[in-house]
Design a protein around this motif. Structure first.
Motif, PDB file in Angstrom:
ATOM      1  N   PHE A 155      -6.951 -12.686  -3.942  1.00  0.00           N
ATOM      2  CA  PHE A 155      -5.812 -11.775  -3.854  1.00  0.00           C
ATOM      3  C   PHE A 155      -5.075 -11.819  -5.186  1.00  0.00           C
ATOM      4  O   PHE A 155      -4.961 -12.882  -5.791  1.00  0.00           O
ATOM      5  CB  PHE A 155      -4.834 -12.217  -2.756  1.00  0.00           C
ATOM      6  N   PHE A 156      -4.571 -10.675  -5.624  1.00  0.00           N
ATOM      7  CA  PHE A 156      -3.735 -10.651  -6.820  1.00  0.00           C
ATOM      8  C   PHE A 156      -2.338 -10.201  -6.416  1.00  0.00           C
ATOM      9  O   PHE A 156      -2.169  -9.098  -5.903  1.00  0.00           O
ATOM     10  CB  PHE A 156      -4.319  -9.712  -7.891  1.00  0.00           C
ATOM     11  N   LEU A 157      -1.368 -11.078  -6.615  1.00  0.00           N
ATOM     12  CA  LEU A 157       0.013 -10.789  -6.231  1.00  0.00           C
ATOM     13  C   LEU A 157       0.836 -10.513  -7.485  1.00  0.00           C
ATOM     14  O   LEU A 157       0.915 -11.366  -8.370  1.00  0.00           O
ATOM     15  CB  LEU A 157       0.567 -12.011  -5.484  1.00  0.00           C
ATOM     16  N   CYS A 158       1.406  -9.311  -7.578  1.00  0.00           N
ATOM     17  CA  CYS A 158       2.300  -9.016  -8.705  1.00  0.00           C
ATOM     18  C   CYS A 158       3.519  -8.300  -8.160  1.00  0.00           C
ATOM     19  O   CYS A 158       3.435  -7.613  -7.137  1.00  0.00           O
ATOM     20  CB  CYS A 158       1.598  -8.156  -9.750  1.00  0.00           C
ATOM     21  N   ILE A 159       4.640  -8.466  -8.831  1.00  0.00           N
ATOM     22  CA  ILE A 159       5.866  -7.837  -8.335  1.00  0.00           C
ATOM     23  C   ILE A 159       5.913  -6.366  -8.772  1.00  0.00           C
ATOM     24  O   ILE A 159       6.096  -5.477  -7.959  1.00  0.00           O
ATOM     25  CB  ILE A 159       7.103  -8.634  -8.794  1.00  0.00           C
ATOM     26  N   VAL A 160       5.735  -6.135 -10.067  1.00  0.00           N
ATOM     27  CA  VAL A 160       5.763  -4.759 -10.586  1.00  0.00           C
ATOM     28  C   VAL A 160       4.404  -4.424 -11.191  1.00  0.00           C
ATOM     29  O   VAL A 160       3.821  -5.245 -11.923  1.00  0.00           O
ATOM     30  CB  VAL A 160       6.859  -4.603 -11.668  1.00  0.00           C
ATOM     31  N   SER A 161       3.916  -3.234 -10.887  1.00  0.00           N
ATOM     32  CA  SER A 161       2.608  -2.851 -11.417  1.00  0.00           C
ATOM     33  C   SER A 161       2.660  -1.437 -11.990  1.00  0.00           C
ATOM     34  O   SER A 161       3.502  -0.624 -11.603  1.00  0.00           O
ATOM     35  CB  SER A 161       1.555  -2.915 -10.301  1.00  0.00           C
TER      36      SER A 161
END
Ligand code: PRP
Ligand code: URA
Length: 208
Positions: A155-161
């Motif tokens: 899984f890749f978790l990022c806040i802003v993309s």
């Protein structure tokens, strides 16, 4: 795999505070941790659980557990350290790997300077965390590093993309699930996300 944008108003509210340019470093850091923790709660819908027998003070019963030791949280340094801390608050039994990367200021290409993982991650659930997914260069390289170690469930978790970064990951790593608190408009000429929140690492660590 589809990208998942978290729609929860609490997450969106905290992200608004994060975006404000007047938000000081200390609060910014806390918000990044909180948002990451809330995002783990949302991603958790996918996590495998199993039933065990336990005893309450009143009687025996079957109850679900998650095997936390099956998780490896992987922050992309530096900024990912704060998101990883939030993730680890929810999954304290997870182990933590590290990927050190920075974007070259001229080329915007990621430069890898460090990596360290637990011994065998091939059967683990990998949660790569970084507040920002911009061009996708850093995320793509971080994903490749864990895949080189045998990891399959990522899984890749990022806040802003940015849409550009999402497209790159979808093309290069279609098997990876992306979770983001916002898909922003796009990149400016310096490959910063608009409206974004600025330089996440600098704001977290007060190095502006
Ligand atoms: C930022 C961010 C990501 C990367 C995203 O890190 O934390 O790792 O940029 O950009 P990309 O998608 O275009 O690769 P940065 O390179 O500024 O390093 P830092 O965290 O050490 O400040
Ligand atoms: N890295 C950041 O910290 N912010 C951006 O907008 C893009 C890359």
């Amino acid at each position: 795999m589809p990208v998942h944008e978290i729609k929860n108003p609490i997450v969106k509210h905290k992200l608004t505070q994060l975006r404000r340019k007047e938000t000081p470093s200390k609060i910014f850091r806390e918000l990044v941790k909180e948002i990451a923790a809330l995002m783990i709660y949302e991603i958790g819908e996918n996590f495998p659980s199993r039933e065990v027998e336990i005893e309450t003070p009143l009687q025996k019963c079957k109850a679900p557990v998650i095997d936390e030791e099956n998780f490896v949280i992987v922050p992309v340094l530096r900024a990912g350290l704060a998101t990883a801390e939030g993730a680890a608050q929810i999954l304290p039994g997870a182990s933590i790997g590290h990927v050190g990367m920075y974007r070259d200021e001229e080329t915007h290409q990621p430069v890898e300077y460090y990596s360290k993982f637990p011994p065998d991650i091939s059967e683990k659930i990998i949660l790569i965390t970084d507040p920002m997914l911009a061009t996708g260069g850093s995320a793509s390289d971080a994903i490749r590093l864990v895949k080189d170690k045998g990891a399959k469930k990522i899984f890749f978790l990022c806040i802003v993309s940015a849409p550009e970064g999402i497209k790159k990951i979808e093309e290069e790593h279609p098997d990876v699930e992306i979770y983001t608190a916002s898909i922003d408009e796009g990149l400016n000429e310096n490959c910063y996300i608009l409206p974004g929140l600025g330089d996440a690492g600098d704001r977290i660590f007060g190095t502006l």
